[in-house]
Design a protein around this motif. Structure first.
Motif, mmCIF file in Angstrom:
data_model
loop_
_atom_site.group_PDB
_atom_site.id
_atom_site.type_symbol
_atom_site.label_atom_id
_atom_site.label_comp_id
_atom_site.label_asym_id
_atom_site.label_seq_id
_atom_site.Cartn_x
_atom_site.Cartn_y
_atom_site.Cartn_z
ATOM 1 N N LYS A 191 0.826 -1.204 0.000
ATOM 2 C CA LYS A 191 0.000 0.000 0.000
ATOM 3 C C LYS A 191 0.863 1.258 0.000
ATOM 4 O O LYS A 191 0.489 2.289 -0.578
ATOM 5 C CB LYS A 191 -0.920 -0.010 1.227
ATOM 6 N N ASP A 222 -7.546 -8.720 -6.939
ATOM 7 C CA ASP A 222 -7.522 -7.753 -5.840
ATOM 8 C C ASP A 222 -8.206 -6.465 -6.272
ATOM 9 O O ASP A 222 -9.130 -5.982 -5.620
ATOM 10 C CB ASP A 222 -6.073 -7.484 -5.416
ATOM 11 N N GLY A 223 -7.757 -5.894 -7.400
ATOM 12 C CA GLY A 223 -8.397 -4.706 -7.948
ATOM 13 C C GLY A 223 -9.645 -5.081 -8.723
ATOM 14 O O GLY A 223 -9.908 -6.256 -9.002
ATOM 15 N N LYS A 224 -10.437 -4.083 -9.055
ATOM 16 C CA LYS A 224 -11.674 -4.320 -9.799
ATOM 17 C C LYS A 224 -11.356 -4.957 -11.143
ATOM 18 O O LYS A 224 -10.485 -4.486 -11.876
ATOM 19 C CB LYS A 224 -12.433 -3.006 -10.009
ATOM 20 N N SER A 239 -13.907 -9.865 -7.493
ATOM 21 C CA SER A 239 -12.884 -8.907 -7.094
ATOM 22 C C SER A 239 -13.049 -8.589 -5.619
ATOM 23 O O SER A 239 -14.164 -8.308 -5.162
ATOM 24 C CB SER A 239 -12.998 -7.620 -7.918
ATOM 25 N N SER A 259 -12.189 -6.028 -4.244
ATOM 26 C CA SER A 259 -12.501 -4.607 -4.084
ATOM 27 C C SER A 259 -13.995 -4.335 -4.210
ATOM 28 O O SER A 259 -14.465 -3.224 -3.944
ATOM 29 C CB SER A 259 -11.739 -3.770 -5.123
ATOM 30 N N ASP A 260 -14.747 -5.372 -4.628
ATOM 31 C CA ASP A 260 -16.199 -5.207 -4.741
ATOM 32 C C ASP A 260 -16.847 -5.254 -3.365
ATOM 33 O O ASP A 260 -16.518 -6.106 -2.538
ATOM 34 C CB ASP A 260 -16.805 -6.325 -5.604
#
Length: 383
Positions: free
Chosen positions: A172, A335-337, A355, A357-358
């Motif tokens: 991050k 991990d990401g959309k 995902s 991230s959802d």
């Protein structure tokens, strides 16, 4: 005196339903009807049985010949024996011929085994679930392969879990720099395999070389990571755990994160990571990130922070069919959309996509994932 039980199974490309039918019927004698193309499948089934079966080769498509040979088997049915016939496999002419020749006989039961391991009596249409627990290694052997290596999720420790949180914090701090020092090219992989200690640096512009540094020590089983973000802020961690090398390099941390989420799913009986297979049919993929044994089906899981190459979906789909067969489920997690094109490709390929991230309303990603899996788990896969 109990009547002798004789079981006849039609062998096609899917071996596990045939094995389940045999175990369920517990026959005294077994006949495996195969073609020249499925003799290998019959041989693999034979290796796993408690009774040495007779192998009978049939023509796969010559209808007249198929009916003639099937009638010969039916004419030899003995009144003092009980017969069961599994018509799940083989060609359509076989299934039609065996149903036509055997279904009217009073001491014969025809059965069908679906992808959920439910066994149907085709005369009464009554059904029951197989009581044979799913053995992952048995399934792979029946499909003509075996696992070269794997890691059980149970082998991961609280130290691994603590390091996962630290790895995510480092990533991050700067996704770009973290990826540059942990996603290795082929030369770096060779270096890591050969050397006990060493360092990797960020691969960006020369003036950025000191913005990312990763030092490893195999004897101490630790990894030191130092990252400077674009504001000049430094974050540094020394990571030490039993699986730290698996977790840090090539996004292994994300595979462990997904496995940890799936470990809390009520249908997860066993979970394995980094499952390595021998290559089959020149397949370009012989590693599965995560496999979940749900008790009656396997769930194959591909984990990527993001899909950069859409052909990864095709490779994953092929690997699932090669190693697990038609009855297995497949899930692609990012991990990401996930991009719309990738999600559409997954749908077209019969692969579930998700995902992390959802998130909708008060539902956590894990609850949404469980709900999606439970909705699809017992659905029959398309060919």
């Amino acid at each position: 005196m109990e009547k002798k039980k004789i079981h006849i199974a039609l062998i096609g490309g899917q071996t596990y339903p045939i094995y389940l039918g045999i175990v369920d019927c517990q026959p005294d004698e077994i006949i495996l009807v195969h073609s020249s193309a499925t003799k290998g499948e019959a041989e693999r089934i034979k290796m796993e049985l408690f009774v040495n079966p007779e192998l009978e080769e049939f023509d796969p498509v010559d209808v007249a010949k198929i009916f003639r040979e099937t009638k010969m088997l039916a004419d030899n049915v003995k009144a003092d024996c009980i017969y069961s016939i599994n018509v799940t496999g083989g060609t359509k002419p076989w299934a039609v011929a065996f149903y036509a020749c055997f279904s009217a006989l009073p001491n014969v039961t025809l059965i069908y085994v679906d992808q959920n391991n439910r066994i149907y009596d085709l005369s009464t249409m009554k059904s029951h679930l197989s009581n044979t627990p799913l053995d992952m290694n048995l399934l792979f052997r029946l499909n003509g392969t075996k696992v070269k290596s794997l890691i059980s999720f149970q082998d991961y420790t609280i130290e691994d879990t603590a390091c996962l949180a630290k790895i995510e914090a480092l990533r991050k701090h700067s996704h770009e720099i973290f990826n540059e020092i942990s996603m290795l090219d082929e030369d770096e992989k060779i270096t890591l395999n050969k050397q006990k200690t060493g360092s990797f640096f960020s691969k960006g512009r020369k003036e950025r070389k000191d913005e990312g540094q990763l030092d490893w020590d195999k004897e101490r089983n630790n990894i030191r990571i130092k990252i400077t973000d674009n504001r000049g802020k430094i974050k540094e961690e020394v990571l030490k755990s039993p699986h730290i090398f698996t977790m840090v390099f090539s996004a292994g941390w994300f595979e462990y994160k997904v496995a940890a989420i799936l470990s809390k799913w009520k249908h997860a009986k066993e979970i394995y990571l980094n499952i390595i297979f021998p290559y089959i049919n020149d397949s370009s993929k012989n590693e599965i990130d995560v496999i979940v044994n749900t008790g009656n089906r396997l769930l194959f899981v591909e984990c990527k922070t993001q899909i950069k190459d859409i052909t990864d979906i095709d490779k994953f789909r092929t690997a699932v069919k090669n190693y697990g067969g038609m009855g297995c489920k497949a899930l692609f997690v990012t991990d990401g959309k996930m991009k719309d094109t990738a999600a559409e490709k997954c749908r077209d390929s019969g692969i579930l996509s998700f995902s992390l991230s959802d998130c909708v309303g008060s539902f956590s990603p894990s609850k949404m994932l469980y709900a999606m899996l439970e909705q699809d788990l017992f659905e029959i896969n398309k060919k």
